[in-house]
Design a protein around this motif. Structure first.
Motif, PDB file in Angstrom:
ATOM      1  N   GLY A 185       1.701  -1.014   6.606  1.00 50.24           N
ATOM      2  CA  GLY A 185       0.821  -0.604   5.720  1.00 50.24           C
ATOM      3  C   GLY A 185      -0.230  -1.370   5.235  1.00 50.24           C
ATOM      4  N   GLY A 186      -0.143  -2.745   5.742  1.00 49.29           N
ATOM      5  CA  GLY A 186      -0.974  -3.469   5.340  1.00 49.29           C
ATOM      6  C   GLY A 186      -0.554  -4.299   3.823  1.00 49.29           C
ATOM      7  N   ARG A 187      -1.514  -5.016   3.058  1.00 46.90           N
ATOM      8  CA  ARG A 187      -1.233  -5.556   1.630  1.00 46.90           C
ATOM      9  C   ARG A 187      -2.658  -5.507   1.005  1.00 46.90           C
ATOM     10  NH1 ARG A 187       0.686 -11.471   2.036  1.00 46.90           N
ATOM     11  NH2 ARG A 187      -1.656 -12.106   1.471  1.00 46.90           N
ATOM     12  N   VAL A 188      -2.401  -5.526  -0.354  1.00 43.45           N
ATOM     13  CA  VAL A 188      -3.591  -5.601  -1.330  1.00 43.45           C
ATOM     14  C   VAL A 188      -3.120  -6.772  -2.148  1.00 43.45           C
ATOM     15  CG1 VAL A 188      -4.688  -4.484  -3.351  1.00 43.45           C
ATOM     16  CG2 VAL A 188      -3.851  -3.182  -1.257  1.00 43.45           C
ATOM     17  N   ASP A 189      -4.073  -7.852  -1.990  1.00 45.33           N
ATOM     18  CA  ASP A 189      -3.944  -9.111  -3.032  1.00 45.33           C
ATOM     19  C   ASP A 189      -4.776  -8.818  -4.335  1.00 45.33           C
ATOM     20  OD1 ASP A 189      -2.404 -10.195  -1.006  1.00 45.33           O
ATOM     21  OD2 ASP A 189      -3.774 -11.657  -0.372  1.00 45.33           O
ATOM     22  N   LYS A 190      -4.327  -9.090  -5.512  1.00 43.66           N
ATOM     23  CA  LYS A 190      -5.297  -9.165  -6.609  1.00 43.66           C
ATOM     24  C   LYS A 190      -5.528 -10.632  -6.749  1.00 43.66           C
ATOM     25  CE  LYS A 190      -5.138  -7.930 -11.382  1.00 43.66           C
ATOM     26  NZ  LYS A 190      -4.430  -7.524 -12.581  1.00 43.66           N
ATOM     27  N   VAL A 191      -7.135 -10.829  -6.940  1.00 43.12           N
ATOM     28  CA  VAL A 191      -7.549 -12.191  -6.790  1.00 43.12           C
ATOM     29  C   VAL A 191      -8.585 -12.357  -7.727  1.00 43.12           C
ATOM     30  CG1 VAL A 191      -7.239 -12.300  -4.142  1.00 43.12           C
ATOM     31  CG2 VAL A 191      -9.643 -11.522  -4.986  1.00 43.12           C
ATOM     32  N   THR A 192      -8.782 -13.589  -8.045  1.00 38.94           N
ATOM     33  CA  THR A 192      -9.923 -14.213  -8.839  1.00 38.94           C
ATOM     34  C   THR A 192     -11.012 -15.103  -7.983  1.00 38.94           C
ATOM     35  OG1 THR A 192      -8.749 -14.095 -10.852  1.00 38.94           O
ATOM     36  CG2 THR A 192     -10.850 -15.486 -10.798  1.00 38.94           C
ATOM     37  N   PHE A 193     -12.159 -14.656  -7.899  1.00 39.10           N
ATOM     38  CA  PHE A 193     -13.091 -15.455  -6.998  1.00 39.10           C
ATOM     39  C   PHE A 193     -13.863 -16.549  -8.168  1.00 39.10           C
ATOM     40  CE2 PHE A 193     -12.964 -11.395  -4.834  1.00 39.10           C
ATOM     41  CZ  PHE A 193     -12.478 -11.979  -3.516  1.00 39.10           C
ATOM     42  N   ARG A 194     -14.039 -17.638  -7.571  1.00 38.67           N
ATOM     43  CA  ARG A 194     -14.670 -18.519  -8.447  1.00 38.67           C
ATOM     44  C   ARG A 194     -15.831 -19.012  -7.702  1.00 38.67           C
ATOM     45  NH1 ARG A 194      -9.402 -20.451  -8.829  1.00 38.67           N
ATOM     46  NH2 ARG A 194      -9.914 -21.948  -7.255  1.00 38.67           N
ATOM     47  N   GLY A 195     -17.160 -18.798  -8.459  1.00 41.30           N
ATOM     48  CA  GLY A 195     -18.309 -18.982  -7.581  1.00 41.30           C
ATOM     49  C   GLY A 195     -19.158 -20.313  -7.880  1.00 41.30           C
ATOM     50  N   PRO A 196     -18.969 -21.480  -7.089  1.00 42.40           N
ATOM     51  CA  PRO A 196     -19.657 -22.653  -7.508  1.00 42.40           C
ATOM     52  C   PRO A 196     -21.427 -22.732  -7.471  1.00 42.40           C
ATOM     53  CG  PRO A 196     -18.624 -22.555  -5.122  1.00 42.40           C
ATOM     54  CD  PRO A 196     -18.386 -21.350  -5.608  1.00 42.40           C
ATOM     55  N   VAL A 197     -21.724 -21.851  -6.716  1.00 39.52           N
ATOM     56  CA  VAL A 197     -23.250 -21.594  -6.808  1.00 39.52           C
ATOM     57  C   VAL A 197     -23.602 -20.775  -8.008  1.00 39.52           C
ATOM     58  CG1 VAL A 197     -25.319 -21.130  -5.755  1.00 39.52           C
ATOM     59  CG2 VAL A 197     -23.332 -21.728  -4.294  1.00 39.52           C
ATOM     60  N   SER A 198     -23.105 -19.597  -8.261  1.00 34.52           N
ATOM     61  CA  SER A 198     -23.434 -18.847  -9.311  1.00 34.52           C
ATOM     62  C   SER A 198     -22.873 -19.208 -10.687  1.00 34.52           C
ATOM     63  CB  SER A 198     -23.024 -17.204  -9.093  1.00 34.52           C
ATOM     64  OG  SER A 198     -21.570 -17.199  -9.017  1.00 34.52           O
ATOM     65  N   ARG A 199     -21.616 -19.911 -10.653  1.00 29.90           N
ATOM     66  CA  ARG A 199     -21.021 -20.352 -11.855  1.00 29.90           C
ATOM     67  C   ARG A 199     -20.470 -19.106 -12.466  1.00 29.90           C
ATOM     68  NH1 ARG A 199     -19.927 -25.540 -10.975  1.00 29.90           N
ATOM     69  NH2 ARG A 199     -22.205 -26.836 -10.602  1.00 29.90           N
ATOM     70  N   LEU A 238       0.713  -1.241  -0.014  1.00 30.65           N
ATOM     71  CA  LEU A 238       0.031   0.207  -0.091  1.00 30.65           C
ATOM     72  C   LEU A 238       0.796   1.261  -0.079  1.00 30.65           C
ATOM     73  CD1 LEU A 238      -3.003   0.491   0.177  1.00 30.65           C
ATOM     74  CD2 LEU A 238      -2.847   0.918   2.520  1.00 30.65           C
ATOM     75  N   ASN A 239       0.585   2.133  -0.897  1.00 39.67           N
ATOM     76  CA  ASN A 239       1.347   3.426  -0.778  1.00 39.67           C
ATOM     77  C   ASN A 239       0.923   4.386   0.096  1.00 39.67           C
ATOM     78  OD1 ASN A 239       2.912   5.542  -1.873  1.00 39.67           O
ATOM     79  ND2 ASN A 239       1.336   6.052  -3.403  1.00 39.67           N
ATOM     80  N   VAL A 240       1.391   4.185   1.375  1.00 42.01           N
ATOM     81  CA  VAL A 240       1.238   4.867   2.553  1.00 42.01           C
ATOM     82  C   VAL A 240       2.718   5.043   3.399  1.00 42.01           C
ATOM     83  CG1 VAL A 240      -1.147   4.351   2.986  1.00 42.01           C
ATOM     84  CG2 VAL A 240       0.594   2.795   3.982  1.00 42.01           C
ATOM     85  N   SER A 241       2.742   5.854   4.402  1.00 41.05           N
ATOM     86  CA  SER A 241       4.099   5.911   4.892  1.00 41.05           C
ATOM     87  C   SER A 241       4.491   4.432   5.716  1.00 41.05           C
ATOM     88  CB  SER A 241       3.954   6.954   6.115  1.00 41.05           C
ATOM     89  OG  SER A 241       5.106   6.986   6.894  1.00 41.05           O
TER      90      SER A 241
END
Length: 376
Positions: free
Chosen positions: A112-126, A101-104
């Motif tokens: 500063g924490g962390r940001v994960d770029k993710v992909t969600f796969r929905g088994p119910v909604s497909r 994260l772009n913070v001090s």
């Protein structure tokens, strides 16, 4: 320098001003009728117009988050993601990238924490959809090692870009600052766009014979996040917040699914789904389904859900001001009758339907949300 950086915008504005000044200064010298003079005038005018257009375009892009990078702007973003496999068996989250994260002190996740770029796969909604997950610094600190955190689903408007939630509205940065100031509890943010089947605007609905967007956001995403990260699984652990279309989605999903979300904040929301070229037929000809997705109708005709709601508008500049005040009045009346639904509002004096308005509302909305979610 990045496309959305302040330095790029400042350079574009300065360049436009210099070219404009140069055009004024040199114009008398190019007053002749010769080919050189004519071409000079054409060149100066063209250069000035292009530079002014570029400055306005870069400022608008920074404000509204249309494009996240130069490669994205020119259609050259073809880099394949690097898979960082954090999955455990049975989860529905794939982490493809991690960011600081772009913070001090942001170079350290514990600060500063962390940001994960993710992909969600929905088994119910497909449905499979991308997003970003912000993990606060406390998530990595030893004294919180056993803690299950509250989480908020954060949605853009339509069409919107998820990056705009980070680079434009700065949800993670503002959350980190609020926690640091003791005004908000550490909360995981799940940042997504409501457009899961682009270019169609599904208005977060399970469309008859079409995408099951509502199921994706109310069932698949919370379950996936809770299985992969240390996040609670109950409605009291989850909230949802969004602007414009995302604001309508937030209110609607909490009202329709209080078993999934206990709190919802709509920034400049509207209160029923539009029908236009971007949505197509959302209701499959069902008048009943159309009514059920009209938030005013729900308050008048159905039992009030036990949720806390926040809405925002502006007295001047927002077209939803009248509807917002009617919505607030309806909920207050239900509350006076003993119903457990709650309502809060942010009403600005002036502010249009844009990022500059929402930037003024994000921090108080996050603070409000943090006070209504529980860590376990």
């Amino acid at each position: 320098m990045g496309l959305t950086s302040n330095n790029v915008v400042i350079l574009a504005v300065v360049g436009a001003l210099l070219l404009f000044t140069a055009t004024i200064w040199l114009w008398p010298r190019l007053a002749g009728r010769g080919v050189t003079a004519v071409l000079g005038r054409v060149g100066m005018l063209l250069g000035t117009q292009v530079s002014v257009f570029a400055a306005f375009g870069l400022f608008a892009n920074q404000s509204f988050g249309f494009y996240g990078s130069w490669a994205d702007l020119f259609g050259a973003e073809d880099e394949v993601g690097v898979v960082v496999d954090h999955d455990t068996p049975g989860t529905r989250v794939k982490v493809t990238e991690t960011r600081k994260l772009n913070v001090s002190g942001g170079s350290s996740p514990e600060v500063g924490g962390r940001v994960d770029k993710v992909t969600f796969r929905g088994p119910v909604s497909r449905i499979a959809g991308p997003g970003y997950v912000y993990l606060p610094p406390e998530y990595f600190q030893p004294r919180y090692a056993e803690r299950r955190f509250p989480a908020a689903l954060v949605l853009t408007g339509y069409p919107g870009t998820t990056e705009a939630l980070i680079n434009g509205l700065k949800y993670p940065q503002k959350s980190q600052k609020l926690v640091k100031e003791g005004r908000m509890q550490p909360t995981i943010l799940v940042m997504m766009r409501p457009t899961v089947t682009p270019p169609r605007d599904t208005e977060c609905m399970d469309i008859p014979g079409g995408p099951r967007t509502e199921t994706f956001f109310t069932k698949d995403v919370p379950r996936a996040v809770s299985a992969h990260y240390r996040v609670g699984t109950r409605a009291r652990n989850w909230g949802v917040i969004g602007n414009s279309t995302g604001g309508y989605c937030a209110l609607k999903m909490a009202m329709r699914h209080p078993e999934a979300f206990s709190a919802a904040a709509g920034l400049s929301p509207f209160y029923k789904a539009p029908l236009d070229a971007t949505t197509g037929d959302l209701f499959g000809g069902s008048k009943r389904l159309e009514c059920e997705n009209n938030l005013m109708w729900r308050l008048d005709q159905l039992p009030a859900p036990p949720v806390s709601l926040l809405v925002s508008s502006s007295e001047r500049g927002e077209k939803n001001y009248g509807a917002t005040m009617r919505f607030v009045a309806k909920v207050r009346e239900l509350n006076r009758r003993g119903e457990s639904i709650r309502i809060s509002s942010i009403i600005l004096g002036t502010g249009g339907h844009n990022f500059n308005t929402w930037k003024r509302e994000v921090a108080p909305a996050l603070e409000w949300m943090g006070a209504r979610l529980q860590a376990r």
